[in-house]
Enzyme design. Sequence first.
Site, PDB file in Angstrom:
ATOM      1  N   LYS A 139      42.621  30.687  39.797  1.00  0.00           N
ATOM      2  CA  LYS A 139      42.693  29.706  40.885  1.00  0.00           C
ATOM      3  C   LYS A 139      42.500  28.271  40.407  1.00  0.00           C
ATOM      4  O   LYS A 139      42.024  28.020  39.304  1.00  0.00           O
ATOM      5  CB  LYS A 139      41.682  30.072  41.974  1.00  0.00           C
ATOM      6  CG  LYS A 139      42.191  31.245  42.822  1.00  0.00           C
ATOM      7  CD  LYS A 139      41.389  31.495  44.063  1.00  0.00           C
ATOM      8  CE  LYS A 139      42.094  32.605  44.872  1.00  0.00           C
ATOM      9  NZ  LYS A 139      41.314  33.023  46.029  1.00  0.00           N
TER      10      LYS A 139
ATOM     11  N   ARG B 148      38.909  40.684  42.628  1.00  0.00           N
ATOM     12  CA  ARG B 148      40.370  40.672  42.762  1.00  0.00           C
ATOM     13  C   ARG B 148      40.967  39.806  41.652  1.00  0.00           C
ATOM     14  O   ARG B 148      40.708  38.614  41.605  1.00  0.00           O
ATOM     15  CB  ARG B 148      40.705  40.106  44.141  1.00  0.00           C
ATOM     16  CG  ARG B 148      42.185  40.059  44.486  1.00  0.00           C
ATOM     17  CD  ARG B 148      42.375  39.440  45.873  1.00  0.00           C
ATOM     18  NE  ARG B 148      43.766  39.310  46.211  1.00  0.00           N
ATOM     19  CZ  ARG B 148      44.539  38.297  45.823  1.00  0.00           C
ATOM     20  NH1 ARG B 148      44.043  37.335  45.089  1.00  0.00           N
ATOM     21  NH2 ARG B 148      45.810  38.256  46.184  1.00  0.00           N
TER      22      ARG B 148
END
Length: 278
Positions: A223, A257
Amino acid sequence: MTTLTCGNHSLNIEIPKVMGILNVTPDSFSDGGKFSRIDVALEQVEKMIFDGASIIDIGGESTRPGAQSVSEKNELERVIPVLKAIKKRFDIIVSIDTSKAVVMSEAIAHGAGIINDVRALQNDDCLKVLAQERCVAICLMHMKGLPRTMQHEPQYDDLIGDISHFFQQRILACTEAGINKSRLILDPGFGFGKSLEQNYRLLANMSKLQSLDLPLLAGLSRKSMIGNLLKREVNDRLAGSLATAIIAAQNGAKIIRVHDVKETVDTLKILQATIVNT
Ligand code: 7PJ
């Protein structure tokens, strides 16, 4: 023993488990479009299972900042054939990343074990669909604002307090709709309406969310909070992703995740060996 019922599977989450990401959106930010063909998707899934993934998460809607919305029909066409092909070939828990009631219901009919909703079942009919199906686990994610605008100077009175309060309201909405609390997983939503500093404050304080007494899921892989800090492009964020995975696991995350399953599984094994020998 802490287990989570995910359709016809039971997942032991005493030790953190890895959820491997399979993107089937043509515009997903890190492996955009690469795995949209079914055979390529199956190969990727086979590798993730071999590498130790306990769950495969399929997303047909890109929720990255600024992303356009996708129609029900397009999302179904992206997700359902891949889900069917995976369930036919592998015995693995499949999670479907969706906010649409129709997609949830079709996915459950085709064997999905987890519904992963970045909008925490706030869209029409989602609560109703999931109340009818009793064995599927549900991940409620926190997002402030909506994908198109969520990164425009997000502000909180009290970051952890606000997220906690949001979860309490969503848990109540679920139980009032007839969804048992034991089916729920909570995810604070890294990168979803949080500044760089807020994301790291959230990572540092994630353990406080354990007071809600539900399993926590963390999605940090590749991210912007990693890329912007390290000044690394999306495919050069492995070290950063592993560092966040380990911190999240130490702060109570039970499902991590990720894109890089093999490396994350290895990293978590090191953490586990350290914990059992404390
Ligand atoms: C998340 C997600 C996350 C959950 C995405 C990306 C953007 N679902 N779907 N948690 N992120 N539960 O993978 O970077 O953090 S899409």
